[in-house]
Design a protein around this motif. Structure first.
Motif, PDB file in Angstrom:
ATOM      1  N   GLU A 197       1.191  -1.056   0.171  1.00  0.00           N
ATOM      2  CA  GLU A 197       0.049  -0.357   0.004  1.00  0.00           C
ATOM      3  C   GLU A 197       1.123   1.110   0.243  1.00  0.00           C
ATOM      4  O   GLU A 197       0.508   2.202  -0.159  1.00  0.00           O
ATOM      5  CB  GLU A 197      -0.490  -0.336   1.475  1.00  0.00           C
ATOM      6  N   VAL A 198       1.969   1.365   0.554  1.00  0.00           N
ATOM      7  CA  VAL A 198       3.347   2.567   0.933  1.00  0.00           C
ATOM      8  C   VAL A 198       3.084   2.814  -0.982  1.00  0.00           C
ATOM      9  O   VAL A 198       3.779   4.156  -0.882  1.00  0.00           O
ATOM     10  CB  VAL A 198       4.335   2.071   1.084  1.00  0.00           C
ATOM     11  N   VAL A 199       3.248   2.323  -1.422  1.00  0.00           N
ATOM     12  CA  VAL A 199       3.318   2.702  -3.306  1.00  0.00           C
ATOM     13  C   VAL A 199       2.594   3.981  -3.310  1.00  0.00           C
ATOM     14  O   VAL A 199       2.511   4.790  -4.648  1.00  0.00           O
ATOM     15  CB  VAL A 199       3.315   1.700  -4.050  1.00  0.00           C
ATOM     16  N   LYS A 200       1.247   3.551  -2.364  1.00  0.00           N
ATOM     17  CA  LYS A 200       0.042   4.706  -3.255  1.00  0.00           C
ATOM     18  C   LYS A 200       1.297   6.305  -2.767  1.00  0.00           C
ATOM     19  O   LYS A 200       0.356   7.702  -3.158  1.00  0.00           O
ATOM     20  CB  LYS A 200      -1.085   4.773  -1.905  1.00  0.00           C
ATOM     21  N   HIS A 201       1.804   6.376  -1.989  1.00  0.00           N
ATOM     22  CA  HIS A 201       2.352   7.268  -1.255  1.00  0.00           C
ATOM     23  C   HIS A 201       2.758   8.366  -2.196  1.00  0.00           C
ATOM     24  O   HIS A 201       2.290   9.455  -2.256  1.00  0.00           O
ATOM     25  CB  HIS A 201       3.735   6.411  -0.555  1.00  0.00           C
ATOM     26  N   ARG A 202       4.159   7.497  -3.543  1.00  0.00           N
ATOM     27  CA  ARG A 202       3.965   8.288  -4.474  1.00  0.00           C
ATOM     28  C   ARG A 202       3.486   9.062  -5.298  1.00  0.00           C
ATOM     29  O   ARG A 202       3.492  10.337  -5.257  1.00  0.00           O
ATOM     30  CB  ARG A 202       4.774   7.464  -5.083  1.00  0.00           C
ATOM     31  N   GLU A 203       1.865   8.717  -5.420  1.00  0.00           N
ATOM     32  CA  GLU A 203       1.220   9.592  -6.735  1.00  0.00           C
ATOM     33  C   GLU A 203       0.496  10.538  -5.528  1.00  0.00           C
ATOM     34  O   GLU A 203      -0.559  11.628  -5.827  1.00  0.00           O
ATOM     35  CB  GLU A 203       0.010   8.959  -6.996  1.00  0.00           C
ATOM     36  N   GLN A 204      -0.140   9.935  -4.034  1.00  0.00           N
ATOM     37  CA  GLN A 204      -0.583  11.499  -3.310  1.00  0.00           C
ATOM     38  C   GLN A 204       0.548  12.139  -2.581  1.00  0.00           C
ATOM     39  O   GLN A 204      -0.112  13.447  -3.044  1.00  0.00           O
ATOM     40  CB  GLN A 204      -0.470  10.237  -2.174  1.00  0.00           C
ATOM     41  N   LEU A 205       1.581  11.924  -3.461  1.00  0.00           N
ATOM     42  CA  LEU A 205       2.285  12.444  -2.538  1.00  0.00           C
ATOM     43  C   LEU A 205       2.295  13.990  -3.999  1.00  0.00           C
ATOM     44  O   LEU A 205       3.244  15.348  -4.287  1.00  0.00           O
ATOM     45  CB  LEU A 205       3.805  13.114  -2.493  1.00  0.00           C
ATOM     46  N   LEU A 206       2.700  13.525  -5.478  1.00  0.00           N
ATOM     47  CA  LEU A 206       2.049  13.590  -6.755  1.00  0.00           C
ATOM     48  C   LEU A 206       1.214  14.522  -6.220  1.00  0.00           C
ATOM     49  O   LEU A 206       1.111  15.981  -7.414  1.00  0.00           O
ATOM     50  CB  LEU A 206       2.707  12.610  -7.460  1.00  0.00           C
ATOM     51  N   ASN A 207       0.224  13.988  -6.357  1.00  0.00           N
ATOM     52  CA  ASN A 207      -1.137  15.282  -6.688  1.00  0.00           C
ATOM     53  C   ASN A 207      -0.856  15.850  -5.623  1.00  0.00           C
ATOM     54  O   ASN A 207      -1.745  17.348  -5.561  1.00  0.00           O
ATOM     55  CB  ASN A 207      -2.194  14.268  -6.047  1.00  0.00           C
ATOM     56  N   LEU A 208      -0.514  16.132  -4.561  1.00  0.00           N
ATOM     57  CA  LEU A 208      -0.553  17.436  -3.152  1.00  0.00           C
ATOM     58  C   LEU A 208       0.479  18.684  -3.978  1.00  0.00           C
ATOM     59  O   LEU A 208      -0.462  19.615  -3.659  1.00  0.00           O
ATOM     60  CB  LEU A 208       0.435  16.882  -1.687  1.00  0.00           C
ATOM     61  N   GLN A 209       1.637  17.726  -4.511  1.00  0.00           N
ATOM     62  CA  GLN A 209       1.933  19.139  -4.858  1.00  0.00           C
ATOM     63  C   GLN A 209       1.809  19.951  -6.517  1.00  0.00           C
ATOM     64  O   GLN A 209       1.434  20.645  -6.467  1.00  0.00           O
ATOM     65  CB  GLN A 209       3.096  18.479  -5.336  1.00  0.00           C
ATOM     66  N   LEU A 210       1.244  19.089  -7.219  1.00  0.00           N
ATOM     67  CA  LEU A 210       0.105  19.426  -8.382  1.00  0.00           C
ATOM     68  C   LEU A 210      -0.425  20.457  -7.708  1.00  0.00           C
ATOM     69  O   LEU A 210      -0.821  21.518  -8.296  1.00  0.00           O
ATOM     70  CB  LEU A 210      -0.435  18.415  -9.320  1.00  0.00           C
ATOM     71  N   GLU A 211      -1.936  20.172  -6.786  1.00  0.00           N
ATOM     72  CA  GLU A 211      -2.722  20.929  -6.354  1.00  0.00           C
ATOM     73  C   GLU A 211      -2.134  22.040  -5.890  1.00  0.00           C
ATOM     74  O   GLU A 211      -2.867  23.568  -5.761  1.00  0.00           O
ATOM     75  CB  GLU A 211      -3.134  20.038  -5.004  1.00  0.00           C
ATOM     76  N   ILE A 212      -0.874  21.660  -4.796  1.00  0.00           N
ATOM     77  CA  ILE A 212      -0.479  23.540  -4.164  1.00  0.00           C
ATOM     78  C   ILE A 212       0.088  23.825  -5.615  1.00  0.00           C
ATOM     79  O   ILE A 212       0.128  25.465  -5.736  1.00  0.00           O
ATOM     80  CB  ILE A 212       1.083  23.053  -3.583  1.00  0.00           C
ATOM     81  N   ALA A 213       0.528  24.000  -6.425  1.00  0.00           N
ATOM     82  CA  ALA A 213       0.580  24.507  -7.771  1.00  0.00           C
ATOM     83  C   ALA A 213       0.234  25.234  -8.173  1.00  0.00           C
ATOM     84  O   ALA A 213       0.228  26.853  -8.460  1.00  0.00           O
ATOM     85  CB  ALA A 213       1.941  23.389  -8.381  1.00  0.00           C
ATOM     86  N   GLN A 214      -1.109  24.451  -8.623  1.00  0.00           N
ATOM     87  CA  GLN A 214      -2.498  24.696  -9.952  1.00  0.00           C
ATOM     88  C   GLN A 214      -2.847  26.386  -8.209  1.00  0.00           C
ATOM     89  O   GLN A 214      -3.151  27.184  -9.523  1.00  0.00           O
ATOM     90  CB  GLN A 214      -3.354  23.791  -9.677  1.00  0.00           C
ATOM     91  N   ASN A 215      -2.764  26.140  -7.390  1.00  0.00           N
ATOM     92  CA  ASN A 215      -3.552  27.360  -6.674  1.00  0.00           C
ATOM     93  C   ASN A 215      -2.712  28.190  -6.592  1.00  0.00           C
ATOM     94  O   ASN A 215      -3.369  28.785  -5.294  1.00  0.00           O
ATOM     95  CB  ASN A 215      -3.842  26.556  -5.222  1.00  0.00           C
ATOM     96  N   ALA A 216      -1.615  27.937  -6.119  1.00  0.00           N
ATOM     97  CA  ALA A 216      -0.176  29.249  -5.527  1.00  0.00           C
ATOM     98  C   ALA A 216      -0.307  30.557  -6.974  1.00  0.00           C
ATOM     99  O   ALA A 216      -1.179  30.077  -8.069  1.00  0.00           O
ATOM    100  CB  ALA A 216       1.408  28.749  -6.354  1.00  0.00           C
TER     101      ALA A 216
END
Length: 253
Positions: free
Chosen positions: A234-253
Motif C-alpha cells: 500500500e505504501v506505493v500509493k504514497h508516491r502518487e498522493q505526494l505528486l497530487n498534493l504538489q500539483l494541487e499546491i502548484a495549481q492554487n499558487a
C-alpha cells in the motif's frame, strides 16, 4: 617480496548515485592497492582508487567475468602479492552481496578482513521515487527478499510475505514476475499496488506502477528490464498522493 599484512576490505558501493557512497568507502578506495569491482558499481567511484590496480569481476546479462571461486582465489592472491584488496560491490555487501562469504574465505587464508556497509538499493531505490517502506496506517514492517534463489527458483519466503500486510521488496525478481504475482493473487492481493523501478538512483532510472493484476502489462508496455526492484504494498500509493498534493499546491499558487 611477501606482504606483511595482506588485507581485504569489502565495500558497499551503494545503489548507483555516486553521492550516496560513504566517506569511509572513499577512504578505503584511496588506500587500496587492488580493487575488484562488480557490474552495478558506478564507474565514477573508481576515480578514488588512484593508486590501485582495477579488475572487473562482475557479470552482465548472465556472462561472468570470473566465477565466484576464481574471485576468491584472486582476492587471496592479490592481497598476498599487493597488500590491500578492496572488493567493491553494489548496494550493501551483506544484503544478497556474498560479502560475508568472501570475507570468510579470506579470513581462512590468513587475511585481515573488514567491511564498509553501503546503502542498500532495497531501501534507497524506493525512497528516490518517494515510496516509503513503512508508513503509519499502511505498513508496520517490510520484507526484503531475493526473487531467485541459488537453485534459480523463486524464494519460498515470497509466498509467506504475500500473506502478510508488510511491504515486500524483491531484488533479482524480474524473471519470476509472473510467479510472484500469482502468489499474491492466491493471497487475495490482486489489487495491491506495485512499483517496478529500473536503474534506480541513476540518470537512467525508470518506473512502472500498477497493481498485482496489471503490473506485467505495465512492464511489457514500458519494456522494463533488469536491474530492477519490485515493491509491493500500500505504501506505493504514497508516491502518487505526494505528486497530487504538489500539483494541487502548484495549481492554487
Amino acid at each position: 617480496m611477501p606482504i606483511n599484512n595482506p588485507k581485504l576490505t569489502v565495500v558497499g558501493a551503494g545503489p548507483g548515485d555516486v553521492e550516496l557512497f560513504t566517506l569511509k568507502g572513499i577512504r578505503a578506495l584511496e588506500s587500496a592497492d587492488v580493487v575488484l569491482y562488480d557490474a552495478l558499481v558506478n564507474p565514477e567511484l573508481l576515480e578514488y582508487a588512484t593508486n590501485a590496480e582495477l579488475i572487473f569481476v562482475g557479470k552482465r546479462k548472465g556472462c561472468y567475468a570470473y566465477q565466484q571461486e576464481q574471485i576468491n582465489d584472486l582476492i587471496i592472491a592479490r592481497a598476498k602479492s599487493h597488500g590491500h584488496v578492496v572488493r567493491l560491490k553494489g548496494g550493501d555487501p551483506f544484503i544478497f552481496g556474498r560479502g560475508a562469504e568472501e570475507m570468510q574465505v579470506a579470513a581462512a587464508a590468513g587475511l585481515e578482513v573488514a567491511v564498509v556497509p553501503g546503502i542498500s538499493s532495497s531501501l534507497a531505490v524506493p525512497a528516490y521515487q518517494n515510496i516509503p517502506l513503512t508508513k503509519r496506517g499502511s505498513s508496520e514492517s517490510f520484507w526484503v527478499i531475493t526473487g531467485t534463489t541459488k537453485a534459480h527458483k523463486i524464494s519460498n519466503d515470497i509466498k509467506l510475505a504475500a500473506q502478510s500486510s508488510a511491504t515486500v521488496v524483491i531484488l533479482m525478481g524480474m524473471s519470476k514476475l509472473a510467479e510472484i504475482t500469482a502468489l499474491f493473487r492466491e493471497s487475495g492481493k490482486k489489487d495491491t499496488p506495485v512499483a517496478i523501478i529500473q536503474d534506480g538512483t541513476t540518470s537512467k532510472e525508470r518506473i512502472g506502477v500498477g497493481t498485482v493484476d496489471t503490473i506485467e502489462t505495465v512492464v511489457q508496455e514500458l519494456k522494463l528490464t533488469n536491474p530492477s526492484i519490485i515493491v509491493i504494498g500500500e505504501v506505493v500509493k504514497h508516491r502518487e498522493q505526494l505528486l497530487n498534493l504538489q500539483l494541487e499546491i502548484a495549481q492554487n499558487a
